[in-house]
Design an enzyme around this catalytic site. Structure first.
Site: not given
Length: 643
Positions: A352, A309
């Site tokens: 990401e 993330d």
């Protein structure tokens, strides 16, 4: 084997930043040595004046439970000569200023159910895995040349019980796995399952990086869930957050009264947007903690990958007016990826990343960050902007569709329609589509078809497969009652057929990361908003012709250039009545005409459905099919003789 006392070598590696199984040193471990059974506790608190152990075994009184400092840089340990499995505990930390902090164990394997915050002594061993066939299959697979269609979900809101309570890890195996198999997804991706205090953080603001959240059961229960997924042929990817953590008092923040896991400089430390603290990626002990955490989930839970993330938030220093590269983050990512790939060469490491940082998926020895996949956020933003544009105006934003092919092979991309795009007022994918009720569904079918046909692997957030009308409501389950409505039921049927098509026809995935796998037929028809292109497989003439119409016009006898002089069969049409469409399909084979068009030597005339995608496959000649069948039979006979 874990010893009663930490070894000097373990401590050295930890402080060097290369103790990649630091969970074997730190935390609570029940050990047996020389006929003695006891529990060893070990914690890193470099600024503490004193550390005591408190818990349910000593009535939370640490008077006689002082940890011994065994490292000048702050490693503390204590051995209790009894088996404390199942007991609650915390560390009572006396800061340099004399303040008393009660902290959960950063390396705890299990934690109390929120709102309680104590750590629990837990034995991670003992689960008997049955996923050996899955592991063997994974070793043989070439991930870049195989289908990869990920179903992203939030464990707590995919489905709930009638009383509103959560399904457990074990119960979810019975609910989710048949559903995923029925649809044909290859993997599931779970929003973070680390322990976290607030349900609505979705796990992105964690306190227990080594604790599978107790909301849904024990760590062994989660092992059971992942084991069942593997036995069913489903890979499991975890959303993982090595960039920042929540600031609740019992967690990592200011662990011993001073910055420990976070940057010392407040400008680097504070993540004002999310109200969190950024990990100090330059600190060796933090690198040991985080890289070990990835290996921990791989070793004990057999996870198949991580979606890492907020990579952009790590690559650049926060709270700066200009982008300023964080070299600590670059070094961390490179070391992380080198380490996990050494442990499992087939792991999925997915960044990401919303930036244009180069070579994210290039190997570290070639100067890359070392991931093997990156989310294509640019493609996602462009295509959704295009789809939200009124159809009659799409000709003015034609480049939103074409631009992605200019960089499609600069990285190994996954095309994501993730949870971030259907929450916080952004509307569901269905509701982003303009027009009437029927037109919304038609355009969503087209969008999913284009997702399928565009180079790159795929990801879809839960609810999208049956066209959830409302955006994601994280405190409620999905709107399962929509299956009672024909259009949603038909959309779900379409998605199943789309995934069957995807996995059946190799041109849709074999050369996802090679320019040889894609070729435009007509990229310039902005006036009609019609795009046509070819997807190719590795074998000669293994190809598909794809035509997308992003307006509500129907075109009959539409000319499309084709590469082969043969007949073509329509293998998928999003406008078929069975999918809820208007039925503008090509039921008969279309024959190539020996006349150049669109720069191709031949062309076909076909029906182009409104707001639709049509996929054509060249039909092999009878003699060629017979030869292929003979070759297949010959290989079968030879194979049997060899056995």
């Amino acid at each position: 084997m874990i010893a009663v006392s930490p070894t000097d070598f373990e401590i050295y590696l930890f402080h060097e930043g290369s103790l990649y199984k630091s969970y074997e040193l730190f935390g609570a471990h029940v050990i047996k040595q020389d006929g003695m059974v006891g529990t060893r506790f070990c914690v890193w608190a470099p600024h503490a004046r004193e550390v005591r152990l408190v818990g349910s075994f000593n009535e939370w009184n640490g008077t006689n439970f002082h940890l011994i400092k065994v490292s000048d840089q702050g490693v503390w340990t204590i051995f209790i000569p009894e088996n404390l499995e199942g007991h609650l505990y915390k560390y009572e930390i006396i800061t340099k200023d004399g303040n008393v902090l009660l902290k959960s164990d950063p390396y705890a394997f299990y934690s109390e159910l929120r709102p309680h915050t104590a750590s629990i002594v837990y034995n991670m061993k003992g689960y008997r895995w049955k996923d050996q066939a899955w592991k063997r299959k994974k070793q043989r697979k070439r991930i870049y040349e195989n289908p990869l269609f990920i179903y992203e979900l939030h464990f707590g809101s995919w489905k709930k019980k009638a009383d509103g309570s959560f399904y457990t890890y074990q119960e979810m195996a019975d609910e989710l796995i048949p559903y995923v198999l029925e649809h044909g997804f290859t993997h599931i991706e779970l929003l973070p399952l680390v322990e976290h205090p607030l349900d609505r953080s979705w796990g992105y603001q964690g306190t227990g990086y080594y604790s599978a959240t107790s909301r849904y059961g024990t760590p062994h229960d989660l092992m059971h869930f992942i084991d069942r997924c593997h036995q069913a042929g489903i890979g499991v990817i975890l959303d993982w957050v090595p960039g920042h953590f929540c600031k609740d008092a019992h967690g990592l923040y200011m662990f011993d009264g001073a910055p420990t896991y976070e940057y010392a400089n407040i400008q680097d430390r504070e993540n004002y947007i999310w109200g969190t603290a950024n990990f100090d990626l330059g600190r060796p002990e933090v690198r040991s903690f985080l890289i070990s955490n990835a290996l921990f989930w791989m070793e004990y839970f057999h996870v198949d990958g991580f979606r890492v993330d907020a990579v952009a938030n790590m690559l650049y220093w926060p709270n700066s007016d200009v982008p300023y590269k964080n070299t600590y983050a670059v070094e961390f990512f490179q070391k992380l990826n080198e380490t996990v790939f050494a442990y499992d060469p087939n792991i999925l490491m997915i960044a990401e990343d919303s930036t244009d940082w180069p070579r994210v998926t290039a190997p570290t020895y070639d100067g890359g960050l070392g991931f093997n996949y990156k989310w294509n956020m640019g493609w996602m933003n462009d295509i959704l902007t295009y789809m939200e544009t009124p159809p009659e105006q799409r000709k003015y934003v034609h480049h939103k569709v074409t631009f992605s092919l200019l960089y499609a092979y600069s990285e190994n991309f996954i095309l994501p329609f993730s949870h971030d795009e259907v929450v916080h007022g952004k509307k569901s994918l269905l509701n982003k589509m303009p027009g009437s009720y029927e037109e919304k569904f038609a355009q969503l079918r087209l969008l999913y078809g284009y997702l399928l046909a565009h180079p790159g692997k795929k990801l879809l957030f839960m609810g999208g497969e049956f066209a959830q009308f409302d955006e994601w409501k994280d405190l409620e389950q999905l709107d399962w009652m929509l299956f009672d409505f024909d259009m949603h039921h038909n959309m779900n049927h379409y998605m199943k057929q789309l995934l069957k098509c995807y996995k059946r026809y190799s041109p849709l995935y074999e050369l996802d990361h090679s320019p040889e796998g894609f070729e435009w037929i007509d990229v310039h028809n902005a006036e009609q908003s019609v795009f046509s292109f070819i997807r190719r497989g590795k074998k000669e003439n293994d190809l598909l012709v794809i035509v997308c119409n992003f307006t509500n016009k129907t075109y009959h006898n539409y000319k499309v250039g084709v590469p082969l002089f043969t007949t073509y069969r329509e293998i998928l049409n999003s406008d078929a009545a069975e999918f809820g469409g208007w039925g503008n399909v090509n039921t008969k084979r279309v024959a190539a005409i020996n006349e150049p068009f669109h720069g191709k030597p031949y062309h076909v005339r076909m029906t182009i459905p409104p707001f639709g995608i049509s996929i054509l496959r060249p039909v092999k000649k009878r003699g060629e099919r017979k030869k292929n069948e003979e070759e297949k039979m010959h290989r079968h006979v030879i194979g049997r003789r060899a056995r």
